[in-house]
Design a protein around this motif. Structure first.
Motif, PDB file in Angstrom:
ATOM      1  N   PHE A 219      -2.702   0.564   7.508  1.00 60.31           N
ATOM      2  CA  PHE A 219      -1.880  -0.229   6.372  1.00 60.31           C
ATOM      3  C   PHE A 219      -0.424  -0.524   7.277  1.00 60.31           C
ATOM      4  CE2 PHE A 219      -4.431   2.158   3.695  1.00 60.31           C
ATOM      5  CZ  PHE A 219      -4.737   1.098   2.701  1.00 60.31           C
ATOM      6  N   GLU A 220      -0.035  -1.932   7.012  1.00 56.69           N
ATOM      7  CA  GLU A 220       1.498  -2.285   7.435  1.00 56.69           C
ATOM      8  C   GLU A 220       2.443  -2.772   6.301  1.00 56.69           C
ATOM      9  OE1 GLU A 220       0.775  -3.980  11.992  1.00 56.69           O
ATOM     10  OE2 GLU A 220       0.255  -5.159  10.427  1.00 56.69           O
ATOM     11  N   GLY A 221       3.497  -2.232   6.375  1.00 59.96           N
ATOM     12  CA  GLY A 221       4.591  -2.668   5.343  1.00 59.96           C
ATOM     13  C   GLY A 221       5.965  -2.930   5.898  1.00 59.96           C
ATOM     14  N   GLU A 222       6.793  -3.625   5.040  1.00 58.97           N
ATOM     15  CA  GLU A 222       8.267  -4.051   5.288  1.00 58.97           C
ATOM     16  C   GLU A 222       9.286  -3.059   4.851  1.00 58.97           C
ATOM     17  OE1 GLU A 222       8.489  -8.017   3.760  1.00 58.97           O
ATOM     18  OE2 GLU A 222       6.905  -8.851   5.352  1.00 58.97           O
ATOM     19  N   GLU A 223       8.767  -2.141   3.984  1.00 56.70           N
ATOM     20  CA  GLU A 223       9.926  -1.235   3.331  1.00 56.70           C
ATOM     21  C   GLU A 223       9.529   0.342   3.656  1.00 56.70           C
ATOM     22  OE1 GLU A 223      12.424  -2.048   1.532  1.00 56.70           O
ATOM     23  OE2 GLU A 223      11.867  -4.165   0.905  1.00 56.70           O
ATOM     24  N   PHE A 224      10.570   0.940   4.168  1.00 57.98           N
ATOM     25  CA  PHE A 224      10.403   2.331   4.184  1.00 57.98           C
ATOM     26  C   PHE A 224       9.708   3.012   3.050  1.00 57.98           C
ATOM     27  CE2 PHE A 224      12.969   4.079   8.098  1.00 57.98           C
ATOM     28  CZ  PHE A 224      12.656   2.825   8.722  1.00 57.98           C
ATOM     29  N   LEU A 225      10.297   2.501   1.713  1.00 57.01           N
ATOM     30  CA  LEU A 225       9.730   3.532   0.582  1.00 57.01           C
ATOM     31  C   LEU A 225       8.283   3.032   0.286  1.00 57.01           C
ATOM     32  CD1 LEU A 225      12.698   2.605  -2.055  1.00 57.01           C
ATOM     33  CD2 LEU A 225      11.995   4.793  -0.875  1.00 57.01           C
ATOM     34  N   THR A 226       7.966   2.044   0.784  1.00 54.89           N
ATOM     35  CA  THR A 226       6.253   1.709   0.720  1.00 54.89           C
ATOM     36  C   THR A 226       5.404   2.691   1.506  1.00 54.89           C
ATOM     37  OG1 THR A 226       6.978  -0.822   0.088  1.00 54.89           O
ATOM     38  CG2 THR A 226       4.888  -0.281   0.660  1.00 54.89           C
ATOM     39  N   VAL A 227       5.898   2.475   2.816  1.00 48.35           N
ATOM     40  CA  VAL A 227       5.330   3.578   3.817  1.00 48.35           C
ATOM     41  C   VAL A 227       5.371   4.989   3.242  1.00 48.35           C
ATOM     42  CG1 VAL A 227       5.434   4.322   5.903  1.00 48.35           C
ATOM     43  CG2 VAL A 227       5.847   1.941   5.599  1.00 48.35           C
ATOM     44  N   ILE A 228       6.135   5.319   2.892  1.00 51.95           N
ATOM     45  CA  ILE A 228       6.324   6.766   2.244  1.00 51.95           C
ATOM     46  C   ILE A 228       5.592   6.941   1.012  1.00 51.95           C
ATOM     47  CG2 ILE A 228       7.852   8.507   1.208  1.00 51.95           C
ATOM     48  CD1 ILE A 228       8.150   8.553   3.958  1.00 51.95           C
ATOM     49  N   GLY A 229       5.411   5.922   0.119  1.00 52.29           N
ATOM     50  CA  GLY A 229       4.602   5.791  -1.022  1.00 52.29           C
ATOM     51  C   GLY A 229       3.069   5.899  -0.533  1.00 52.29           C
ATOM     52  N   PHE A 230       2.714   5.446   0.430  1.00 48.29           N
ATOM     53  CA  PHE A 230       1.285   5.301   0.955  1.00 48.29           C
ATOM     54  C   PHE A 230       0.778   6.718   1.640  1.00 48.29           C
ATOM     55  CE2 PHE A 230       1.274   1.164  -0.216  1.00 48.29           C
ATOM     56  CZ  PHE A 230       0.145   0.488   0.168  1.00 48.29           C
ATOM     57  N   VAL A 231       2.105   7.414   2.167  1.00 49.97           N
ATOM     58  CA  VAL A 231       1.779   8.586   2.717  1.00 49.97           C
ATOM     59  C   VAL A 231       1.377   9.564   1.438  1.00 49.97           C
ATOM     60  CG1 VAL A 231       2.889  10.585   4.004  1.00 49.97           C
ATOM     61  CG2 VAL A 231       3.074   8.217   4.792  1.00 49.97           C
ATOM     62  N   ALA A 232       2.236   9.298   0.390  1.00 50.10           N
ATOM     63  CA  ALA A 232       2.337  10.309  -0.563  1.00 50.10           C
ATOM     64  C   ALA A 232       0.973  10.118  -1.489  1.00 50.10           C
ATOM     65  CB  ALA A 232       3.375  10.383  -1.566  1.00 50.10           C
ATOM     66  N   ALA A 233       0.443   9.156  -1.173  1.00 56.93           N
ATOM     67  CA  ALA A 233      -0.979   8.801  -1.950  1.00 56.93           C
ATOM     68  C   ALA A 233      -2.104   9.077  -0.920  1.00 56.93           C
ATOM     69  CB  ALA A 233      -1.005   7.324  -2.263  1.00 56.93           C
ATOM     70  N   HIS A 234      -1.679   9.809   0.098  1.00 56.18           N
ATOM     71  CA  HIS A 234      -2.811  10.570   1.111  1.00 56.18           C
ATOM     72  C   HIS A 234      -3.604   9.159   1.644  1.00 56.18           C
ATOM     73  CE1 HIS A 234      -2.514  14.637  -0.581  1.00 56.18           C
ATOM     74  NE2 HIS A 234      -2.137  13.937  -1.839  1.00 56.18           N
ATOM     75  N   LEU A 235      -2.989   8.046   2.071  1.00 55.08           N
ATOM     76  CA  LEU A 235      -3.655   7.110   2.601  1.00 55.08           C
ATOM     77  C   LEU A 235      -3.264   6.994   4.190  1.00 55.08           C
ATOM     78  CD1 LEU A 235      -2.746   4.502  -0.087  1.00 55.08           C
ATOM     79  CD2 LEU A 235      -5.055   5.353   0.470  1.00 55.08           C
TER      80      LEU A 235
END
Length: 299
Positions: A219-235
């Protein structure tokens, strides 16, 4: 040839219509027509081709327009410089910065500056490093605060501080109990990364290139919060600097072994662009502010 004639000529060239140009200038159309005719007479060549109510620049007009635009811009610049000398503590500063700095670093900086210069206005942008450097080169902004990952002609950098990069993994991950990790140990992980153009992504790519590993970016994102959210979702896992004020419940932040796992934050400006006195004050203030707040690598 009068200065007013040049201004009238430029408006007609831009609108390609005498009536519209006259309305924009708030003058009578016959007055505008006489001014343009007088200018053409003085130059000895026609500047426009008439097509009904519309007019377009001919080859003489196009050449003259290119020159007059530069002259008028120079005059506006001169007016602005004189105004800045009269009012050195007023004005506007256009400032761009990384989105990751918008949560704490930049607001505190701007607040501190406005305590000393309350009459200054800010125009702010949050963009990727490459976009901010584009903005500097075109003169859209005065400064940008970003990770120093790219050099460009005419752009000057000043060091502010250095951030470590960490591995962010879900708290159920097999690495969650680790205190330090190496890039090679992460070789088979799925990664959530920022899109190309962001400074942290450039460092991410360099770290894996140095380790001769091709990372699996899912996955690629533009926001740090989005990236962290994906990590928290075990992705997947991510490599990012420390992020102030972000909820990291369900995530473990782990130090990286590599010395190059860090990003240098600096302020950049276009050395060929005019900086107003208040912009220069902000530049000096910003550099000193981060010297005071990051001495010895303190965060």
């Amino acid at each position: 040839m009068e200065w007013q004639q040049l201004e009238y000529f430029n408006i007609v060239a831009q609108t390609e219509h005498f009536t519209k140009a006259a309305e924009k200038l708030s003058i009578a159309q016959p007055t505008l027509s006489r001014s343009i005719s007088k200018l053409e007479s003085e130059l000895g060549v026609p500047l426009f081709e008439r097509k009904g109510r519309q007019v377009i620049l001919n080859r003489y007009g196009r050449l003259f327009y290119e020159r007059t635009v530069k002259v008028l811009n120079e005059m506006e610049e001169a007016k602005r410089e004189l105004s800045d000398l009269i009012h050195p503590h007023r004005g506007s500063i256009s400032f761009a910065f990384l989105k990751s700095l918008g949560a704490s670093s930049v607001p505190k900086l701007v607040h501190a500056f406005l305590q000393e210069y309350p009459n200054v206005q800010f125009q702010i942008f949050e963009n990727a490093t490459n976009i901010m450097l584009d903005q500097l080169q075109t003169g859209e902004i005065d400064f940008c605060m970003s990770s120093v990952t790219e050099s460009r002609s005419g752009i000057q950098w000043e060091y502010l501080w250095k951030d470590e990069l960490y591995a962010y993994v879900p708290d159920t991950h097999s690495f969650a109990s680790r205190q330090v990790l190496s890039i090679s140990e992460l070789a088979h992980e799925s990664f959530i990364a920022l899109k190309k153009g962001y400074g942290s992504r450039t460092i991410f790519d360099q770290l894996f290139e140095e380790a001769e590993i091709v990372p699996n970016i899912t996955f690629e994102g533009e926001e740090f919060l989005t990236v962290i959210g994906f990590v928290a979702a075990h992705l997947g896992v991510a490599l990012l600097p420390e992020i102030k004020g972000v909820d990291l419940r369900g995530i473990k932040k782990i130090k990286l072994k590599e010395d190059t796992a860090s990003r240098v934050i600096g302020i950049a400006w276009n050395k060929d662009k005019y900086l107003t006195p208040v912009a220069k004050k902000f530049q000096e203030f910003l550099i000193q502010y981060f010297k005071d707040h990051h001495t010895g690598g303190k965060r």
